[in-house]
Design a protein around this motif. Structure first.
Motif, PDB file in Angstrom:
ATOM      1  N   ILE A  14      -4.734   5.586 -10.567  1.00  0.00           N
ATOM      2  CA  ILE A  14      -6.447   5.638 -10.397  1.00  0.00           C
ATOM      3  C   ILE A  14      -6.901   6.900  -9.903  1.00  0.00           C
ATOM      4  CG2 ILE A  14      -8.214   4.503  -8.808  1.00  0.00           C
ATOM      5  CD1 ILE A  14      -6.222   2.026  -8.754  1.00  0.00           C
ATOM      6  N   LEU A  15      -6.031   7.608  -8.943  1.00  0.00           N
ATOM      7  CA  LEU A  15      -6.749   9.031  -8.407  1.00  0.00           C
ATOM      8  C   LEU A  15      -6.731   9.860  -9.688  1.00  0.00           C
ATOM      9  CD1 LEU A  15      -7.382  10.994  -6.162  1.00  0.00           C
ATOM     10  CD2 LEU A  15      -4.991  11.563  -6.325  1.00  0.00           C
TER      11      LEU A  15
ATOM     12  N   GLN B  63       0.661  -1.160   0.058  1.00  0.00           N
ATOM     13  CA  GLN B  63      -0.115   0.028  -0.113  1.00  0.00           C
ATOM     14  C   GLN B  63       0.857   1.360  -0.092  1.00  0.00           C
ATOM     15  OE1 GLN B  63       0.048  -2.297   2.390  1.00  0.00           O
ATOM     16  NE2 GLN B  63       0.031  -1.300   4.538  1.00  0.00           N
TER      17      GLN B  63
ATOM     18  N   PRO C 156       3.086   4.310  -4.487  1.00  0.00           N
ATOM     19  CA  PRO C 156       1.965   5.342  -5.090  1.00  0.00           C
ATOM     20  C   PRO C 156       1.829   5.228  -6.343  1.00  0.00           C
ATOM     21  CG  PRO C 156       4.342   6.259  -4.761  1.00  0.00           C
ATOM     22  CD  PRO C 156       4.386   4.816  -4.162  1.00  0.00           C
TER      23      PRO C 156
ATOM     24  N   PRO D 174       0.197   2.433  -8.383  1.00  0.00           N
ATOM     25  CA  PRO D 174      -1.093   2.226  -9.056  1.00  0.00           C
ATOM     26  C   PRO D 174      -2.210   3.208  -8.482  1.00  0.00           C
ATOM     27  CG  PRO D 174      -0.430   0.499  -7.280  1.00  0.00           C
ATOM     28  CD  PRO D 174       0.691   1.440  -7.660  1.00  0.00           C
ATOM     29  N   TRP D 175      -2.105   3.637  -7.244  1.00  0.00           N
ATOM     30  CA  TRP D 175      -2.998   4.412  -6.493  1.00  0.00           C
ATOM     31  C   TRP D 175      -3.102   5.921  -7.044  1.00  0.00           C
ATOM     32  CZ3 TRP D 175      -6.047   1.111  -4.900  1.00  0.00           C
ATOM     33  CH2 TRP D 175      -5.729  -0.110  -4.347  1.00  0.00           C
TER      34      TRP D 175
END
Length: 56
Positions: free
Chosen positions: A12-13, A3, A6, A8-9
């Motif tokens: 997505i953001l 988690q 950063p 993939p996130w």
């Protein structure tokens, strides 16, 4: 800990904000109201003055 990565996130953001700003925002702002607001005669009348109550 995956988690903390950063990559993939963040993608997505950015993708979700891009979809919101281009597609959803234009659909929401495209709606029109069926009736235009009208000021009624009740709103134009002056309000009555308040009563002068004794404060003792």
């Amino acid at each position: 800990m995956p988690q903390l990565n950063p990559a993939p996130w963040f993608f997505i953001l950015v993708l979700s904000w891009f979809i919101y700003l281009t597609i959803i925002h234009t659909k929401i702002m495209g709606h029109t109201f069926p009736n235009e607001p009208v000021v009624s005669a009740d709103k134009l009348e002056p309000k009555p003055e308040p009563w002068n109550w004794p404060w003792h």
